[in-house]
Design a protein around this motif. Structure first.
Motif, PDB file in Angstrom:
ATOM      1  N   GLU A 109      29.145  42.476  23.474  1.00  0.00           N
ATOM      2  CA  GLU A 109      30.131  42.278  24.418  1.00  0.00           C
ATOM      3  C   GLU A 109      30.833  43.489  24.815  1.00  0.00           C
ATOM      4  O   GLU A 109      31.258  44.316  23.989  1.00  0.00           O
ATOM      5  CB  GLU A 109      31.285  41.353  23.848  1.00  0.00           C
TER       6      GLU A 109
ATOM      7  N   VAL B 164      34.632  45.098  32.541  1.00  0.00           N
ATOM      8  CA  VAL B 164      33.428  44.788  33.446  1.00  0.00           C
ATOM      9  C   VAL B 164      32.738  45.878  34.042  1.00  0.00           C
ATOM     10  O   VAL B 164      33.624  46.502  34.935  1.00  0.00           O
ATOM     11  CB  VAL B 164      34.080  43.654  34.566  1.00  0.00           C
TER      12      VAL B 164
ATOM     13  N   TYR C 154      26.173  47.004  35.782  1.00  0.00           N
ATOM     14  CA  TYR C 154      25.721  46.140  34.704  1.00  0.00           C
ATOM     15  C   TYR C 154      25.539  44.594  35.577  1.00  0.00           C
ATOM     16  O   TYR C 154      24.699  44.019  35.635  1.00  0.00           O
ATOM     17  CB  TYR C 154      26.365  45.867  33.328  1.00  0.00           C
ATOM     18  N   LEU C 155      26.510  44.204  36.062  1.00  0.00           N
ATOM     19  CA  LEU C 155      26.714  43.131  36.941  1.00  0.00           C
ATOM     20  C   LEU C 155      25.785  43.122  38.084  1.00  0.00           C
ATOM     21  O   LEU C 155      24.966  42.129  38.361  1.00  0.00           O
ATOM     22  CB  LEU C 155      28.118  42.837  37.498  1.00  0.00           C
TER      23      LEU C 155
ATOM     24  N   GLN D 212      22.351  42.192  36.610  1.00  0.00           N
ATOM     25  CA  GLN D 212      22.457  40.891  36.218  1.00  0.00           C
ATOM     26  C   GLN D 212      21.776  39.962  37.585  1.00  0.00           C
ATOM     27  O   GLN D 212      21.410  39.137  37.288  1.00  0.00           O
ATOM     28  CB  GLN D 212      23.705  40.497  35.522  1.00  0.00           C
TER      29      GLN D 212
ATOM     30  N   VAL E 222      25.647  34.958  33.919  1.00  0.00           N
ATOM     31  CA  VAL E 222      26.989  35.921  34.281  1.00  0.00           C
ATOM     32  C   VAL E 222      28.093  34.850  33.797  1.00  0.00           C
ATOM     33  O   VAL E 222      28.201  33.667  34.173  1.00  0.00           O
ATOM     34  CB  VAL E 222      27.061  36.087  35.801  1.00  0.00           C
TER      35      VAL E 222
ATOM     36  N   LEU F  73      32.280  35.338  33.552  1.00  0.00           N
ATOM     37  CA  LEU F  73      33.234  36.197  33.664  1.00  0.00           C
ATOM     38  C   LEU F  73      34.484  35.427  33.701  1.00  0.00           C
ATOM     39  O   LEU F  73      34.427  34.489  34.691  1.00  0.00           O
ATOM     40  CB  LEU F  73      33.243  37.265  34.754  1.00  0.00           C
TER      41      LEU F  73
ATOM     42  N   GLN G  81      32.524  41.027  29.192  1.00  0.00           N
ATOM     43  CA  GLN G  81      31.224  41.259  29.841  1.00  0.00           C
ATOM     44  C   GLN G  81      30.092  40.997  28.783  1.00  0.00           C
ATOM     45  O   GLN G  81      29.960  41.781  27.922  1.00  0.00           O
ATOM     46  CB  GLN G  81      30.939  42.517  30.701  1.00  0.00           C
ATOM     47  N   ASN G  82      29.383  39.635  29.006  1.00  0.00           N
ATOM     48  CA  ASN G  82      28.381  39.472  27.863  1.00  0.00           C
ATOM     49  C   ASN G  82      27.110  40.236  28.112  1.00  0.00           C
ATOM     50  O   ASN G  82      26.636  40.154  29.593  1.00  0.00           O
ATOM     51  CB  ASN G  82      28.216  38.029  27.714  1.00  0.00           C
TER      52      ASN G  82
END
Length: 267
Positions: free
Chosen positions: A64, A68, A72-73, A76, A225, A227, A236-237
């Motif tokens: 975790e 955010v 990385y988002l 994803q 995702v 959030l 953010q996982n």
């Protein structure tokens, strides 16, 4: 030697082909190394197990991140962080309370759009403060329409439509010199990368910190995702499945853990 797994400093993700840096996650709240394998048996009479064979070995890491990270988002959703110049896709909402005698309001920014239709609509706020009665843009103001002067960013209100104490709500799109965007397209999926995890062991005998590094030659980033915002800040996982490379001569390595001492590095 005995060690405690103390802390993860960061996760570095590089491009698989070029090994160029893509993302560094350094606000990690927790971290876990996962692994499993499936065992199948050769059985004889009455189910007696004659031999065991291990198959389907898998490994992954989960974590975790307390912040955010846009990079990385992007990984994803299978995108890049794109810098847009002179873009006008961001909606701005402004609200103005009408004072006695007001017949116009001035926007903070210049509205972008086709000439004569830059703003399109304005609204009178209802009793809940939400957009209510709607008025359209026209060359001149009337009881049903408002006018907009681009040079001064002034909106001339519809005649007799707003009284003192009313609120006018205006949605419009200014032009930005630059902004960043991430596009989540239905035909693009999460990416893979070279994964390096910097962490610390603690020596249980002398309580000294020992640096270690976990290396995944190829890691598939999860496209899940999640959030959430509310009474707590979003986290953010991070989920990365270890994979093996299919190139000629490549090993079947899922990950390698290295313990080291910087005093042994060539200065």
């Amino acid at each position: 030697m005995k060690y405690a797994f103390k802390k993860v400093r960061r996760i570095i993700i590089n491009d698989l082909a070029t090994r160029k840096h893509k993302v560094t996650l350094n606000d990690l709240k927790n971290f876990k190394i996962n692994g499993s394998q499936e065992t199948v048996y050769a059985e004889g009479q009455d189910g007696a197990k004659l031999a065991a064979f291990d198959v389907n070995k898998v490994a992954s890491i989960t974590a975790e991140n307390g912040s955010v990270d846009e990079g990385y988002l992007a990984l994803q959703v299978g995108s890049d962080v794109v810098k847009v110049t002179n873009g006008s896709s961001i909606l701005i909402r402004e609200e103005f309370e009408i004072k006695d005698g007001d017949t116009s309001v001035a926007l903070s920014y210049k509205a972008n759009g086709a000439t004569g239709n830059e703003v399109r609509y304005i609204y009178k706020a209802d009793s809940n403060g939400m957009p209510g009665d709607v008025y359209t843009q026209n060359a001149t103001a009337s009881d049903k329409a408002f006018a907009y002067a681009p040079e001064t960013k002034t909106i001339t209100l519809p005649t007799d439509a707003f009284q003192a104490g009313d609120t006018v709500i205006i949605d419009y799109y200014p032009t930005f010199k630059e902004y960043e965007e991430i596009a989540n397209d239905a035909n693009k999926f999460s990416m893979s990368g070279e994964i390096i995890v910097d962490a610390w062991f603690t020596d249980l005998c002398d309580e000294s910190d020992v640096p270690l590094q976990l290396y995944l030659p190829k890691g598939k980033i999860s496209g899940t995702v999640d959030l959430s915002a509310g009474d707590q800040a979003a986290v953010q996982n991070v989920e990365i499945e270890s994979m093996t490379k299919a190139c000629a001569g490549a090993t079947k390595n899922l990950w390698t853990l290295r313990k080291y001492d910087m005093s042994n590095a060539e200065a």
